[in-house]
Design a protein around this motif. Sequence first.
Motif, mmCIF file in Angstrom:
data_model
loop_
_atom_site.group_PDB
_atom_site.id
_atom_site.type_symbol
_atom_site.label_atom_id
_atom_site.label_comp_id
_atom_site.label_asym_id
_atom_site.label_seq_id
_atom_site.Cartn_x
_atom_site.Cartn_y
_atom_site.Cartn_z
ATOM 1 N N ILE A 217 6.629 3.890 4.936
ATOM 2 C CA ILE A 217 6.163 5.105 5.609
ATOM 3 C C ILE A 217 7.168 6.236 5.397
ATOM 4 O O ILE A 217 8.245 6.242 6.000
ATOM 5 C CB ILE A 217 5.949 4.809 7.112
ATOM 6 C CG1 ILE A 217 4.871 3.718 7.242
ATOM 7 C CG2 ILE A 217 5.571 6.074 7.873
ATOM 8 C CD1 ILE A 217 4.661 3.218 8.646
ATOM 9 N N GLN B 229 0.864 -1.191 0.000
ATOM 10 C CA GLN B 229 0.000 0.000 0.000
ATOM 11 C C GLN B 229 0.889 1.225 0.000
ATOM 12 O O GLN B 229 1.908 1.261 0.702
ATOM 13 C CB GLN B 229 -0.833 0.034 1.283
ATOM 14 C CG GLN B 229 -2.197 -0.606 1.190
ATOM 15 C CD GLN B 229 -2.890 -0.430 2.531
ATOM 16 O OE1 GLN B 229 -2.640 -1.181 3.457
ATOM 17 N NE2 GLN B 229 -3.747 0.572 2.629
ATOM 18 N N SER C 86 -3.797 2.840 16.061
ATOM 19 C CA SER C 86 -3.217 1.979 17.106
ATOM 20 C C SER C 86 -2.031 2.682 17.777
ATOM 21 O O SER C 86 -1.861 2.605 18.993
ATOM 22 C CB SER C 86 -2.817 0.617 16.540
ATOM 23 O OG SER C 86 -1.839 0.752 15.547
ATOM 24 N N ARG D 41 -1.600 4.028 21.678
ATOM 25 C CA ARG D 41 -0.401 3.723 22.468
ATOM 26 C C ARG D 41 0.123 5.003 23.141
ATOM 27 O O ARG D 41 0.500 4.990 24.314
ATOM 28 C CB ARG D 41 0.664 3.112 21.541
ATOM 29 C CG ARG D 41 1.684 2.249 22.235
ATOM 30 C CD ARG D 41 2.501 1.423 21.240
ATOM 31 N NE ARG D 41 1.683 0.414 20.585
ATOM 32 C CZ ARG D 41 1.596 0.236 19.272
ATOM 33 N NH1 ARG D 41 2.263 1.012 18.446
ATOM 34 N NH2 ARG D 41 0.818 -0.707 18.779
ATOM 35 N N TYR E 20 -2.328 6.765 7.298
ATOM 36 C CA TYR E 20 -2.422 5.302 7.251
ATOM 37 C C TYR E 20 -3.225 4.961 8.506
ATOM 38 O O TYR E 20 -2.683 4.780 9.587
ATOM 39 C CB TYR E 20 -1.007 4.746 7.253
ATOM 40 C CG TYR E 20 -0.850 3.255 7.397
ATOM 41 C CD1 TYR E 20 -1.880 2.355 7.154
ATOM 42 C CD2 TYR E 20 0.384 2.742 7.762
ATOM 43 C CE1 TYR E 20 -1.690 0.995 7.281
ATOM 44 C CE2 TYR E 20 0.591 1.381 7.896
ATOM 45 C CZ TYR E 20 -0.452 0.517 7.655
ATOM 46 O OH TYR E 20 -0.261 -0.840 7.797
ATOM 47 N N PRO F 13 1.708 7.826 11.553
ATOM 48 C CA PRO F 13 1.857 7.802 10.095
ATOM 49 C C PRO F 13 0.791 8.681 9.427
ATOM 50 O O PRO F 13 -0.219 8.191 8.906
ATOM 51 C CB PRO F 13 1.718 6.315 9.743
ATOM 52 C CG PRO F 13 0.915 5.731 10.847
ATOM 53 C CD PRO F 13 1.219 6.539 12.079
ATOM 54 N N ASN G 165 1.349 -5.747 7.991
ATOM 55 C CA ASN G 165 0.079 -6.135 8.612
ATOM 56 C C ASN G 165 -0.310 -5.169 9.738
ATOM 57 O O ASN G 165 -0.707 -5.561 10.835
ATOM 58 C CB ASN G 165 0.135 -7.585 9.096
ATOM 59 C CG ASN G 165 0.468 -8.534 7.953
ATOM 60 O OD1 ASN G 165 0.148 -8.265 6.796
ATOM 61 N ND2 ASN G 165 1.128 -9.645 8.255
ATOM 62 N N ASP G 166 -0.164 -3.877 9.436
ATOM 63 C CA ASP G 166 -0.588 -2.770 10.305
ATOM 64 C C ASP G 166 0.210 -2.628 11.599
ATOM 65 O O ASP G 166 -0.278 -2.055 12.576
ATOM 66 C CB ASP G 166 -2.092 -2.871 10.637
ATOM 67 C CG ASP G 166 -2.961 -2.745 9.399
ATOM 68 O OD1 ASP G 166 -2.486 -2.167 8.397
ATOM 69 O OD2 ASP G 166 -4.116 -3.234 9.424
ATOM 70 N N ALA G 167 1.450 -3.113 11.613
ATOM 71 C CA ALA G 167 2.333 -2.888 12.762
ATOM 72 C C ALA G 167 3.715 -2.485 12.252
ATOM 73 O O ALA G 167 4.185 -3.000 11.225
ATOM 74 C CB ALA G 167 2.439 -4.151 13.613
ATOM 75 N N PHE G 168 4.376 -1.542 12.967
ATOM 76 C CA PHE G 168 5.742 -1.165 12.583
ATOM 77 C C PHE G 168 6.652 -2.397 12.647
ATOM 78 O O PHE G 168 6.520 -3.224 13.553
ATOM 79 C CB PHE G 168 6.293 -0.106 13.543
ATOM 80 C CG PHE G 168 5.700 1.258 13.361
ATOM 81 C CD1 PHE G 168 5.917 1.994 12.203
ATOM 82 C CD2 PHE G 168 4.920 1.820 14.362
ATOM 83 C CE1 PHE G 168 5.377 3.265 12.043
ATOM 84 C CE2 PHE G 168 4.372 3.100 14.218
ATOM 85 C CZ PHE G 168 4.603 3.816 13.046
ATOM 86 N N TRP H 40 0.624 12.382 6.985
ATOM 87 C CA TRP H 40 1.444 13.254 6.143
ATOM 88 C C TRP H 40 0.641 14.473 5.750
ATOM 89 O O TRP H 40 -0.582 14.422 5.656
ATOM 90 C CB TRP H 40 1.871 12.502 4.873
ATOM 91 C CG TRP H 40 2.614 11.267 5.203
ATOM 92 C CD1 TRP H 40 3.953 11.148 5.431
ATOM 93 C CD2 TRP H 40 2.067 9.947 5.385
ATOM 94 N NE1 TRP H 40 4.274 9.848 5.746
ATOM 95 C CE2 TRP H 40 3.134 9.086 5.726
ATOM 96 C CE3 TRP H 40 0.779 9.394 5.308
ATOM 97 C CZ2 TRP H 40 2.961 7.729 5.975
ATOM 98 C CZ3 TRP H 40 0.607 8.050 5.558
ATOM 99 C CH2 TRP H 40 1.681 7.226 5.888
ATOM 100 N N VAL I 142 3.537 -1.650 4.084
ATOM 101 C CA VAL I 142 3.408 -0.206 3.860
ATOM 102 C C VAL I 142 4.759 0.443 4.136
ATOM 103 O O VAL I 142 5.369 0.202 5.182
ATOM 104 C CB VAL I 142 2.345 0.427 4.783
ATOM 105 C CG1 VAL I 142 2.289 1.945 4.575
ATOM 106 C CG2 VAL I 142 0.973 -0.186 4.526
ATOM 107 N N PRO J 80 -5.261 2.610 10.077
ATOM 108 C CA PRO J 80 -5.193 1.555 11.109
ATOM 109 C C PRO J 80 -3.977 1.698 12.016
ATOM 110 O O PRO J 80 -4.082 1.558 13.241
ATOM 111 C CB PRO J 80 -5.111 0.257 10.289
ATOM 112 C CG PRO J 80 -5.623 0.603 8.937
ATOM 113 C CD PRO J 80 -5.292 2.056 8.711
ATOM 114 N N LEU J 81 -2.823 2.016 11.421
ATOM 115 C CA LEU J 81 -1.619 2.140 12.240
ATOM 116 C C LEU J 81 -1.599 3.469 13.000
ATOM 117 O O LEU J 81 -1.137 3.534 14.144
ATOM 118 C CB LEU J 81 -0.362 1.987 11.368
ATOM 119 C CG LEU J 81 0.977 1.998 12.105
ATOM 120 C CD1 LEU J 81 1.026 0.940 13.199
ATOM 121 C CD2 LEU J 81 2.125 1.799 11.130
ATOM 122 N N ALA K 109 5.887 -0.917 7.734
ATOM 123 C CA ALA K 109 4.889 -1.619 8.540
ATOM 124 C C ALA K 109 4.453 -2.853 7.770
ATOM 125 O O ALA K 109 4.361 -2.829 6.536
ATOM 126 C CB ALA K 109 3.684 -0.724 8.819
#
Lengths: 80, 149
Positions: free
Chosen positions: A74, A7, B58, B62, B52, B120, A55-58, B122, A72, B54-55, A53
């Motif tokens: 970034i 993405q 989350s 956090r 972005y 994330p 699956n949506d985690a860093f 921009w 993704v 979803p990230l 990232a």
Amino acid sequence: MTRVNVQYFAILREQRGLTSETLETNAPTVSGLYEELRARHGFTLPGNRVRAAVNDAFVPQSHVLREGDRVVFIPPVAGG
Amino acid sequence: MKSFAISVEPIDVAACARRLADDRAGALVTFEGWVRNHNDGQQVGSLEYEAYAPLAESEGERILAEARVRFALGGAVAVHRTGHLKIGELAVWVGVTAEHRAAAFDACRYIIDEAKARLPIWKKEHYASGATAWINCATRGEHAGGSAT
């Protein structure tokens, strides 16, 4: 070959001309995949300015790609 | 309902503040980030935000959780807009409650600073000249204001 979905956001979305694509790669890691895509599409940001990232985690640049991963890249962030 | 949200709609400040209502709180500190008409010596006509989601959500949760632990907060809520915003529009809202004002001021500052550095999200500036630039994304030979942070 590993099949992954990539993405794109912001400057990478504009330089790729797409919001996402599914592709096959021989690159073992996310950093390898970025270099492959950068060479193919002429992304201006060097790999050391881009985070990743999966699956949506860093994840770290050394993260090993698995079949079906959603990746993704970034660009430097600028919220607020 | 989530404490941190990405919103494509204008931020409803009154609704955000209502969610923080707390009889134990003696202080509410809020921060509003507005779209400014200039940056780095250039006239800015509008700002485009992309996330972005979803990230961003989350990671935003956090950050709020970290703030609650560090500063002994009552509540913490934050919302970040996406889309094409005009000058003066509200881009980000942060609100925190605590028993006393010091913790609330410190926590609010912590949340907006971490949000700017970590989420994330921009922004693309649209200049009066018609040119545009993604902030912080310039590389050598491009707009000089975009050094890495």
